[in-house]
Design a protein around this motif. Structure first.
Motif, PDB file in Angstrom:
ATOM      1  N   VAL A 193       0.817  -1.209   0.000  1.00 58.46           N
ATOM      2  CA  VAL A 193       0.000   0.000   0.000  1.00 58.46           C
ATOM      3  C   VAL A 193       0.854   1.263   0.000  1.00 58.46           C
ATOM      4  O   VAL A 193       0.559   2.221  -0.710  1.00 58.46           O
ATOM      5  N   ALA A 194       1.920   1.267   0.809  1.00 61.60           N
ATOM      6  CA  ALA A 194       2.746   2.465   0.937  1.00 61.60           C
ATOM      7  C   ALA A 194       3.932   2.464  -0.022  1.00 61.60           C
ATOM      8  O   ALA A 194       4.762   3.364   0.037  1.00 61.60           O
ATOM      9  N   ALA A 195       4.003   1.458  -0.893  1.00 69.35           N
ATOM     10  CA  ALA A 195       5.115   1.339  -1.828  1.00 69.35           C
ATOM     11  C   ALA A 195       6.448   1.427  -1.091  1.00 69.35           C
ATOM     12  O   ALA A 195       7.402   2.044  -1.563  1.00 69.35           O
ATOM     13  N   MET A 196       6.511   0.773   0.065  1.00 70.08           N
ATOM     14  CA  MET A 196       7.709   0.779   0.911  1.00 70.08           C
ATOM     15  C   MET A 196       8.476  -0.505   0.626  1.00 70.08           C
ATOM     16  O   MET A 196       8.288  -1.527   1.275  1.00 70.08           O
ATOM     17  N   SER A 197       9.332  -0.457  -0.367  1.00 69.14           N
ATOM     18  CA  SER A 197       9.995  -1.674  -0.838  1.00 69.14           C
ATOM     19  C   SER A 197      10.914  -2.302   0.201  1.00 69.14           C
ATOM     20  O   SER A 197      11.194  -3.499   0.150  1.00 69.14           O
ATOM     21  N   HIS A 198      11.377  -1.512   1.160  1.00 68.69           N
ATOM     22  CA  HIS A 198      12.278  -2.047   2.180  1.00 68.69           C
ATOM     23  C   HIS A 198      11.539  -2.412   3.469  1.00 68.69           C
ATOM     24  O   HIS A 198      12.167  -2.645   4.495  1.00 68.69           O
ATOM     25  N   ALA A 199      10.212  -2.473   3.421  1.00 72.49           N
ATOM     26  CA  ALA A 199       9.427  -2.780   4.615  1.00 72.49           C
ATOM     27  C   ALA A 199       9.831  -4.101   5.282  1.00 72.49           C
ATOM     28  O   ALA A 199       9.945  -4.153   6.513  1.00 72.49           O
ATOM     29  N   PRO A 200      10.057  -5.196   4.535  1.00 73.99           N
ATOM     30  CA  PRO A 200      10.460  -6.437   5.204  1.00 73.99           C
ATOM     31  C   PRO A 200      11.781  -6.307   5.958  1.00 73.99           C
ATOM     32  O   PRO A 200      11.939  -6.878   7.051  1.00 73.99           O
ATOM     33  N   GLU A 201      12.738  -5.559   5.401  1.00 77.56           N
ATOM     34  CA  GLU A 201      14.012  -5.371   6.084  1.00 77.56           C
ATOM     35  C   GLU A 201      13.836  -4.550   7.360  1.00 77.56           C
ATOM     36  O   GLU A 201      14.460  -4.840   8.389  1.00 77.56           O
ATOM     37  N   VAL A 202      12.976  -3.531   7.311  1.00 78.93           N
ATOM     38  CA  VAL A 202      12.701  -2.722   8.503  1.00 78.93           C
ATOM     39  C   VAL A 202      12.050  -3.586   9.579  1.00 78.93           C
ATOM     40  O   VAL A 202      12.406  -3.516  10.761  1.00 78.93           O
ATOM     41  N   ALA A 203      11.094  -4.418   9.180  1.00 78.55           N
ATOM     42  CA  ALA A 203      10.432  -5.311  10.134  1.00 78.55           C
ATOM     43  C   ALA A 203      11.423  -6.300  10.736  1.00 78.55           C
ATOM     44  O   ALA A 203      11.350  -6.621  11.933  1.00 78.55           O
ATOM     45  N   HIS A 204      12.354  -6.786   9.934  1.00 82.89           N
ATOM     46  CA  HIS A 204      13.378  -7.719  10.423  1.00 82.89           C
ATOM     47  C   HIS A 204      14.216  -7.066  11.509  1.00 82.89           C
ATOM     48  O   HIS A 204      14.470  -7.659  12.571  1.00 82.89           O
ATOM     49  N   ARG A 205      14.648  -5.828  11.273  1.00 81.43           N
ATOM     50  CA  ARG A 205      15.464  -5.121  12.277  1.00 81.43           C
ATOM     51  C   ARG A 205      14.651  -4.836  13.539  1.00 81.43           C
ATOM     52  O   ARG A 205      15.159  -4.959  14.665  1.00 81.43           O
ATOM     53  N   ALA A 206      13.388  -4.474  13.366  1.00 78.29           N
ATOM     54  CA  ALA A 206      12.540  -4.200  14.520  1.00 78.29           C
ATOM     55  C   ALA A 206      12.314  -5.470  15.340  1.00 78.29           C
ATOM     56  O   ALA A 206      12.303  -5.426  16.581  1.00 78.29           O
ATOM     57  N   ALA A 207      12.135  -6.592  14.660  1.00 78.24           N
ATOM     58  CA  ALA A 207      11.956  -7.866  15.363  1.00 78.24           C
ATOM     59  C   ALA A 207      13.221  -8.243  16.132  1.00 78.24           C
ATOM     60  O   ALA A 207      13.150  -8.751  17.264  1.00 78.24           O
ATOM     61  N   ALA A 208      14.377  -8.001  15.538  1.00 71.69           N
ATOM     62  CA  ALA A 208      15.644  -8.295  16.208  1.00 71.69           C
ATOM     63  C   ALA A 208      15.789  -7.453  17.473  1.00 71.69           C
ATOM     64  O   ALA A 208      16.196  -7.955  18.534  1.00 71.69           O
ATOM     65  N   ASP A 209      15.450  -6.165  17.392  1.00 70.15           N
ATOM     66  CA  ASP A 209      15.510  -5.292  18.571  1.00 70.15           C
ATOM     67  C   ASP A 209      14.521  -5.752  19.634  1.00 70.15           C
ATOM     68  O   ASP A 209      14.843  -5.758  20.838  1.00 70.15           O
ATOM     69  N   LEU A 210      13.338  -6.143  19.209  1.00 76.73           N
ATOM     70  CA  LEU A 210      12.313  -6.595  20.146  1.00 76.73           C
ATOM     71  C   LEU A 210      12.777  -7.840  20.888  1.00 76.73           C
ATOM     72  O   LEU A 210      12.657  -7.937  22.122  1.00 76.73           O
ATOM     73  N   LEU A 211      13.326  -8.803  20.162  1.00 71.52           N
ATOM     74  CA  LEU A 211      13.791 -10.033  20.785  1.00 71.52           C
ATOM     75  C   LEU A 211      14.976  -9.792  21.713  1.00 71.52           C
ATOM     76  O   LEU A 211      15.094 -10.419  22.785  1.00 71.52           O
ATOM     77  N   ALA A 212      15.874  -8.901  21.323  1.00 74.50           N
ATOM     78  CA  ALA A 212      17.066  -8.639  22.126  1.00 74.50           C
ATOM     79  C   ALA A 212      16.728  -8.047  23.481  1.00 74.50           C
ATOM     80  O   ALA A 212      17.451  -8.255  24.474  1.00 74.50           O
ATOM     81  N   ASN A 213      15.621  -7.321  23.563  1.00 75.12           N
ATOM     82  CA  ASN A 213      15.269  -6.614  24.803  1.00 75.12           C
ATOM     83  C   ASN A 213      14.104  -7.235  25.557  1.00 75.12           C
ATOM     84  O   ASN A 213      13.688  -6.700  26.587  1.00 75.12           O
ATOM     85  N   TRP A 214      13.593  -8.361  25.032  1.00 75.88           N
ATOM     86  CA  TRP A 214      12.423  -8.958  25.690  1.00 75.88           C
ATOM     87  C   TRP A 214      12.878  -9.766  26.919  1.00 75.88           C
ATOM     88  O   TRP A 214      13.844 -10.524  26.834  1.00 75.88           O
ATOM     89  N   PRO A 215      12.172  -9.623  28.067  1.00 72.52           N
ATOM     90  CA  PRO A 215      12.595 -10.359  29.265  1.00 72.52           C
ATOM     91  C   PRO A 215      12.403 -11.861  29.132  1.00 72.52           C
ATOM     92  O   PRO A 215      11.438 -12.322  28.531  1.00 72.52           O
ATOM     93  N   ARG A 216      13.360 -12.591  29.681  1.00 76.43           N
ATOM     94  CA  ARG A 216      13.303 -14.066  29.714  1.00 76.43           C
ATOM     95  C   ARG A 216      13.065 -14.543  31.130  1.00 76.43           C
ATOM     96  O   ARG A 216      13.305 -13.812  32.099  1.00 76.43           O
ATOM     97  N   ASP A 217      12.615 -15.786  31.236  1.00 72.55           N
ATOM     98  CA  ASP A 217      12.420 -16.398  32.562  1.00 72.55           C
ATOM     99  C   ASP A 217      13.763 -16.648  33.230  1.00 72.55           C
ATOM    100  O   ASP A 217      14.769 -16.895  32.557  1.00 72.55           O
TER     101      ASP A 217
END
Length: 210
Positions: A186-210
């Motif tokens: 919709v937004a013609a954002m061709s690099h959207a998957p790469e942005v999502a990949h980096r955001a997911a990596a940041d999310l996982l790196a900072n998410w608390p573990r048991d």
């Protein structure tokens, strides 16, 4: 840690809740192949059964004899696309050989980048959901099940990684994943998957573990 992937074909049949489809005749295969290309490239509502039959080299009677209706043919198209996506993703994971649950999740985002280079019109399931407004359409269970599968895989890997509030993490990852698909189209954002990949990596790196 041994990564126990939820195998796509074990968690969800490509046909959704109705089980495996009957084997297609050669004519049925031509119809489904033609419909799959036309529906994805031109849109479901824009393509009529006459066009599909002519492209497949069959009569409309043959189309209806095999699939019953255009709506059921749409469902079959999405079932086929679902199977292709699952096999593609599994191949990508086998190539990348992720060693931890976090790596499995990030490999799914990396696979999305590869998939979108060949799917210039975006996600076929999201596109179909926009065109098919009726909740009781035969294709809707296939669309819903495909998205539920993605969240279930994120949830399974988050739990294996010992992440706290694994369900919330799976929800956020799903929003990143699906948001990338919508933004790409919709937004013609061709690099959207790469942005999502980096955001997911940041999310996982900072998410608390048991």
């Amino acid at each position: 840690m041994v990564v126990q992937q939820v195998r796509p074909w074990e968690w969800l049949s490509p046909t959704g809740a109705e089980g495996e489809p009957k084997p297609l005749t050669p004519a049925g295969e031509r119809i489904l192949t033609a419909a799959s290309t036309l529906f994805y490239e031109q849109g479901i509502r824009a393509v009529g059964v006459d066009t599909i039959a002519n492209t497949a080299g069959v009569t409309k009677k043959t189309l209806y004899d095999r699939f019953g209706s255009k709506d059921k043919l749409i469902a079959a198209y999405l079932q086929r696309r679902n199977k292709v996506w699952h096999l593609f993703l599994d191949d990508q994971l086998n190539q990348r050989k992720p060693g931890t649950p976090e790596e499995v999740i990030l490999a799914m985002f990396a696979a999305l980048t590869e998939w979108m280079t060949e799917s210039q019109r975006g996600c076929g399931f999201i596109n179909a959901s926009v065109e098919l407004a009726a909740p009781d359409h035969p294709a809707m269970p296939v669309i819903v099940a495909q998205k539920q599968w993605v969240r279930a895989e994120f949830l399974a890997q988050a739990e294996l990684a010992g992440c706290q509030r694994a369900g919330e993490l799976a929800d956020r990852l799903l929003l990143l994943h699906e948001g990338a698909l919508v933004s790409y189209r919709v937004a013609a954002m061709s690099h959207a998957p790469e942005v999502a990949h980096r955001a997911a990596a940041d999310l996982l790196a900072n998410w608390p573990r048991d």
